[in-house]
Design a protein around this motif. Structure first.
Motif, PDB file in Angstrom:
ATOM      1  N   TYR A 101     178.878  23.555 -19.096  1.00 28.84           N
ATOM      2  CA  TYR A 101     177.553  23.026 -19.446  1.00 28.84           C
ATOM      3  C   TYR A 101     177.105  21.810 -18.624  1.00 28.84           C
ATOM      4  O   TYR A 101     175.892  21.680 -18.371  1.00 28.84           O
ATOM      5  CB  TYR A 101     177.463  22.715 -20.952  1.00 28.84           C
ATOM      6  CG  TYR A 101     176.100  22.192 -21.348  1.00 28.84           C
ATOM      7  CD1 TYR A 101     174.980  23.012 -21.311  1.00 28.84           C
ATOM      8  CD2 TYR A 101     175.924  20.857 -21.729  1.00 28.84           C
ATOM      9  CE1 TYR A 101     173.722  22.528 -21.631  1.00 28.84           C
ATOM     10  CE2 TYR A 101     174.672  20.370 -22.063  1.00 28.84           C
ATOM     11  CZ  TYR A 101     173.574  21.206 -22.012  1.00 28.84           C
ATOM     12  OH  TYR A 101     172.335  20.715 -22.325  1.00 28.84           O
ATOM     13  N   LYS A 121     173.263  21.039 -17.780  1.00 30.50           N
ATOM     14  CA  LYS A 121     172.644  19.814 -18.311  1.00 30.50           C
ATOM     15  C   LYS A 121     171.915  19.052 -17.196  1.00 30.50           C
ATOM     16  O   LYS A 121     170.774  18.603 -17.385  1.00 30.50           O
ATOM     17  CB  LYS A 121     173.736  18.930 -18.920  1.00 30.50           C
ATOM     18  CG  LYS A 121     173.273  17.587 -19.437  1.00 30.50           C
ATOM     19  CD  LYS A 121     174.468  16.803 -19.966  1.00 30.50           C
ATOM     20  CE  LYS A 121     174.131  15.351 -20.220  1.00 30.50           C
ATOM     21  NZ  LYS A 121     175.301  14.583 -20.670  1.00 30.50           N
ATOM     22  N   HIS A 140     167.909  19.673 -23.616  1.00 33.79           N
ATOM     23  CA  HIS A 140     169.222  19.027 -23.793  1.00 33.79           C
ATOM     24  C   HIS A 140     169.159  17.895 -24.819  1.00 33.79           C
ATOM     25  O   HIS A 140     169.929  17.896 -25.778  1.00 33.79           O
ATOM     26  CB  HIS A 140     169.753  18.452 -22.478  1.00 33.79           C
ATOM     27  CG  HIS A 140     170.959  17.590 -22.734  1.00 33.79           C
ATOM     28  ND1 HIS A 140     172.204  18.118 -22.999  1.00 33.79           N
ATOM     29  CD2 HIS A 140     171.095  16.234 -22.871  1.00 33.79           C
ATOM     30  CE1 HIS A 140     173.056  17.140 -23.257  1.00 33.79           C
ATOM     31  NE2 HIS A 140     172.410  15.989 -23.190  1.00 33.79           N
ATOM     32  N   MET A 176     170.237  20.710 -27.499  1.00 34.22           N
ATOM     33  CA  MET A 176     171.693  20.819 -27.335  1.00 34.22           C
ATOM     34  C   MET A 176     172.425  19.768 -28.156  1.00 34.22           C
ATOM     35  O   MET A 176     173.451  20.048 -28.773  1.00 34.22           O
ATOM     36  CB  MET A 176     172.089  20.712 -25.855  1.00 34.22           C
ATOM     37  CG  MET A 176     173.599  20.830 -25.637  1.00 34.22           C
ATOM     38  SD  MET A 176     174.363  22.274 -26.452  1.00 34.22           S
ATOM     39  CE  MET A 176     174.760  23.282 -25.050  1.00 34.22           C
ATOM     40  N   ILE A 196     167.637  26.107 -25.039  1.00 37.35           N
ATOM     41  CA  ILE A 196     168.490  25.504 -23.996  1.00 37.35           C
ATOM     42  C   ILE A 196     168.490  26.403 -22.746  1.00 37.35           C
ATOM     43  O   ILE A 196     168.327  25.917 -21.617  1.00 37.35           O
ATOM     44  CB  ILE A 196     169.927  25.285 -24.527  1.00 37.35           C
ATOM     45  CG1 ILE A 196     169.918  24.243 -25.651  1.00 37.35           C
ATOM     46  CG2 ILE A 196     170.859  24.828 -23.400  1.00 37.35           C
ATOM     47  CD1 ILE A 196     171.126  24.309 -26.581  1.00 37.35           C
TER      48      ILE A 196
END
Lengths: 153, 106
Positions: free
Chosen positions: A64, A68, A80, A84, A140
């Motif tokens: 990830y 990100k 994010h 997230m 996401i």
């Protein structure tokens, strides 16, 4: 490889939600005839959730950070900073709930109305929270997509 | 006559679930507000989120077993309705703290 992992993460998450909905209907009609199936399915829901969690957790820690960085440079940084961030912590509550399910379903649900209410409540939260978390995952993924598309222009 | 009793583990782990839903949310706030805490959590397992998960899972197991041992091993004496309300309150509070924190405070 990491995309395949991600697909299994989603697959097991969806399997947990579907099992929770199936269980909800079964518990509404709990009787001596379906008690064993209810207990088996409650273990299945917990196992599906653990598999989704472990695969997703491995992916989050390993792969990830690259996504990100892309999201934060794109037009949807909230994918994010909100989605997230909330997903990675709300999912812990979902894991606890799914782990609790076999414990609660071990009671005699055919003879105990209050135990049925407890299990039905847990299943409703698992299904709704699970759907919400699946939606977070979609946002996401879209955050990565819009960032990559914006970079092409 | 309808049976209304549930096992002591249903109650003890239910209470632990409610407690740890809130603990999970409070740990989010603490680690996001304190770089020292985040760094310490990072150091323990190599990733702060892995440490966060491990802490909550361990607390869930420990409190679940511990609550089951109170009252001379009979567990807490709580009506199931009260247990349902407690679990619901814990989950709603935990969810609101996490969502509210990232929506307004972070």
């Amino acid at each position: 490889m990491n995309e395949i992992l991600l697909m299994f993460h989603v697959l097991f998450g969806v399997a947990c939600i579907i099992t929770a909905v199936w269980l909800f209907v079964d518990v509404l009609h709990a009787s001596e005839a379906n008690l064993n199936r209810i207990r088996g399915l409650s273990w299945a829901a917990a196992i599906f959730m653990w598999l989704a969690f472990l695969i997703g957790g491995y992916w989050y820690v390993t792969f990830y950070p690259a996504d990100k960085a892309i999201i934060l440079k794109g037009p949807w940084p909230f994918a994010h900073s909100f989605f997230m961030e909330t997903k990675e912590h709300l999912v812990i509550m979902l894991l606890l709930l799914a782990s609790y399910l076999p414990v609660a379903a071990a009671n005699n649900l055919a003879a105990n109305k209050e135990a049925r209410r407890l299990v039905l409540g847990a299943l409703a939260v698992i299904a709704l929270l699970g759907l919400m978390i699946e939606g977070h995952g979609a946002v996401i993924a879209m955050g990565v997509k819009v960032a990559l598309l914006a970079g092409q222009h | 006559m309808e049976n209304t009793a549930v096992s002591k583990y249903t109650i003890s782990f239910g209470l632990s679930l409610a407690l740890n839903s809130v603990a999970n949310a409070l740990l989010v706030v603490v680690k996001e507000k304190s770089h020292t805490v985040t760094a310490a959590m990072q150091k323990i397992t190599g990733h702060q989120w892995v440490t966060h998960v491990a802490i909550i899972l361990i607390l869930f197991a420990v409190f679940g077993w511990w609550f089951a041992r109170i009252n001379n091993g009979q567990g807490p004496k709580i009506a199931v309705n009260r247990l349902i309300t407690t679990i619901a309150a814990g989950i709603v509070a935990g969810g609101l703290i996490i969502t509210g924190f990232y929506l307004f405070a972070d």
